[in-house]
Scaffold this motif. Structure first.
Motif, PDB file in Angstrom:
ATOM      1  N   ASN A   7       0.831  -1.197   0.000  1.00  0.00           N
ATOM      2  CA  ASN A   7       0.000   0.000   0.000  1.00  0.00           C
ATOM      3  C   ASN A   7       0.871   1.255   0.000  1.00  0.00           C
ATOM      4  O   ASN A   7       1.944   1.284   0.596  1.00  0.00           O
ATOM      5  N   LYS A   8       0.364   2.286  -0.633  1.00  0.00           N
ATOM      6  CA  LYS A   8       1.096   3.554  -0.714  1.00  0.00           C
ATOM      7  C   LYS A   8       0.932   4.407   0.549  1.00  0.00           C
ATOM      8  O   LYS A   8       1.658   5.356   0.763  1.00  0.00           O
ATOM      9  N   ASN A   9      -0.058   4.045   1.385  1.00  0.00           N
ATOM     10  CA  ASN A   9      -0.320   4.821   2.596  1.00  0.00           C
ATOM     11  C   ASN A   9       0.639   4.376   3.702  1.00  0.00           C
ATOM     12  O   ASN A   9       0.589   3.238   4.152  1.00  0.00           O
ATOM     13  N   PRO A  10       1.508   5.262   4.170  1.00  0.00           N
ATOM     14  CA  PRO A  10       2.489   4.875   5.193  1.00  0.00           C
ATOM     15  C   PRO A  10       1.857   4.415   6.509  1.00  0.00           C
ATOM     16  O   PRO A  10       2.446   3.610   7.227  1.00  0.00           O
ATOM     17  N   LYS A  11       0.662   4.913   6.840  1.00  0.00           N
ATOM     18  CA  LYS A  11       0.002   4.489   8.084  1.00  0.00           C
ATOM     19  C   LYS A  11      -0.342   3.000   8.022  1.00  0.00           C
ATOM     20  O   LYS A  11      -0.219   2.290   9.020  1.00  0.00           O
ATOM     21  N   ILE A  12      -0.791   2.551   6.857  1.00  0.00           N
ATOM     22  CA  ILE A  12      -1.145   1.140   6.700  1.00  0.00           C
ATOM     23  C   ILE A  12       0.112   0.287   6.802  1.00  0.00           C
ATOM     24  O   ILE A  12       0.160  -0.694   7.544  1.00  0.00           O
ATOM     25  N   VAL A  13       1.152   0.679   6.073  1.00  0.00           N
ATOM     26  CA  VAL A  13       2.401  -0.086   6.093  1.00  0.00           C
ATOM     27  C   VAL A  13       2.974  -0.121   7.506  1.00  0.00           C
ATOM     28  O   VAL A  13       3.414  -1.169   7.985  1.00  0.00           O
ATOM     29  N   SER A  14       2.919   1.004   8.200  1.00  0.00           N
ATOM     30  CA  SER A  14       3.426   1.072   9.569  1.00  0.00           C
ATOM     31  C   SER A  14       2.685   0.105  10.495  1.00  0.00           C
ATOM     32  O   SER A  14       3.306  -0.599  11.304  1.00  0.00           O
ATOM     33  N   THR A  15       1.367   0.063  10.389  1.00  0.00           N
ATOM     34  CA  THR A  15       0.576  -0.825  11.246  1.00  0.00           C
ATOM     35  C   THR A  15       0.853  -2.280  10.911  1.00  0.00           C
ATOM     36  O   THR A  15       0.995  -3.113  11.810  1.00  0.00           O
ATOM     37  N   VAL A  16       0.949  -2.596   9.626  1.00  0.00           N
ATOM     38  CA  VAL A  16       1.254  -3.971   9.221  1.00  0.00           C
ATOM     39  C   VAL A  16       2.634  -4.367   9.740  1.00  0.00           C
ATOM     40  O   VAL A  16       2.824  -5.470  10.260  1.00  0.00           O
ATOM     41  N   CYS A  17       3.600  -3.465   9.641  1.00  0.00           N
ATOM     42  CA  CYS A  17       4.948  -3.749  10.156  1.00  0.00           C
ATOM     43  C   CYS A  17       4.926  -3.949  11.666  1.00  0.00           C
ATOM     44  O   CYS A  17       5.639  -4.797  12.203  1.00  0.00           O
ATOM     45  N   HIS A  18       4.103  -3.186  12.348  1.00  0.00           N
ATOM     46  CA  HIS A  18       3.944  -3.341  13.799  1.00  0.00           C
ATOM     47  C   HIS A  18       3.448  -4.753  14.125  1.00  0.00           C
ATOM     48  O   HIS A  18       3.954  -5.406  15.035  1.00  0.00           O
TER      49      HIS A  18
END
Length: 153
Positions: free
Chosen positions: A135-146
Motif C-alpha cells: 500500500n502507498k499509505n504509510p500508516k497502513i504499512v506502519s501498522t502492518v509492520c507493527h
C-alpha cells in the motif's frame, strides 16, 4: 421528521446496510448486543450477518465504524461461520482501519486480525497483511509492520 427516522422500524440487519449513518450505527449497536446474547456458536442467526461483516469494518462514518469493529470482533469470537469472512474482513481492516487516526480503531482492527488467527485463519490473515505492505499509505504499512514485529506475520 418522516423520512429521517423511518429506519428505526427496520430489522437490525437492514439497519446495518442503511444509507443513513445513524441507522447503521444503531444497527451495529443492536448487532453487538445480539452477538453477545447468542450462546450457540452454530445458531442460524450468525448466517444473517455473513455478508455484512465487511461493511461493519469499512463503514465510511468513523463513529459507526468503531461500533461496527466492536460488533465484528464479537462475531468473529463467537460465530462458527466467522472463518468464511476472514479474507474480505481483513482486507477491509488493512485498507480502511489501519489508516485511521483513531488509536481505538487500529486496536480493534489488530484484535480482529489476531482473532482470525486464533480461529485458524492465519494464512488468510498473513496474505492480506502482506498485501498491505504494498500500500502507498504509510500508516497502513506502519501498522502492518507493527503486527509483523509482534510475530503475527
Amino acid at each position: 421528521m418522516g423520512d429521517d427516522s423511518e429506519w428505526i422500524k427496520l430489522p437490525t440487519d437492514q439497519k446495518c446496510e442503511h444509507k443513513v449513518w445513524k441507522a447503521r450505527l444503531s444497527g451495529y449497536e443492536e448487532a453487538l448486543k445480539l452477538f453477545q446474547r447468542i450462546k450457540d456458536e452454530k445458531s442460524p442467526e450468525w448466517g444473517k450477518y455473513l455478508g455484512l461483516i465487511k461493511k461493519f469494518v469499512t463503514d465510511s462514518n468513523v463513529v459507526a465504524q468503531l461500533k461496527g469493529l466492536e460488533a465484528a470482533l464479537v462475531f468473529i469470537e463467537n460465530a462458527h461461520v466467522a472463518g468464511k469472512t476472514a479474507g474480505e474482513v481483513v482486507s477491509g481492516v488493512v485498507t480502511k482501519v489501519f489508516n485511521q487516526p483513531k488509536a481505538r480503531a487500529k486496536e480493534l482492527g489488530t484484535d480482529i486480525c489476531l482473532m482470525y488467527m486464533e480461529i485458524e485463519k492465519a494464512e488468510v490473515v498473513q496474505d492480506e497483511l502482506l498485501k498491505g505492505l504494498d500500500n502507498k499509505n504509510p500508516k497502513i504499512v506502519s501498522t502492518v509492520c507493527h503486527l509483523k514485529r509482534h510475530h503475527c506475520i
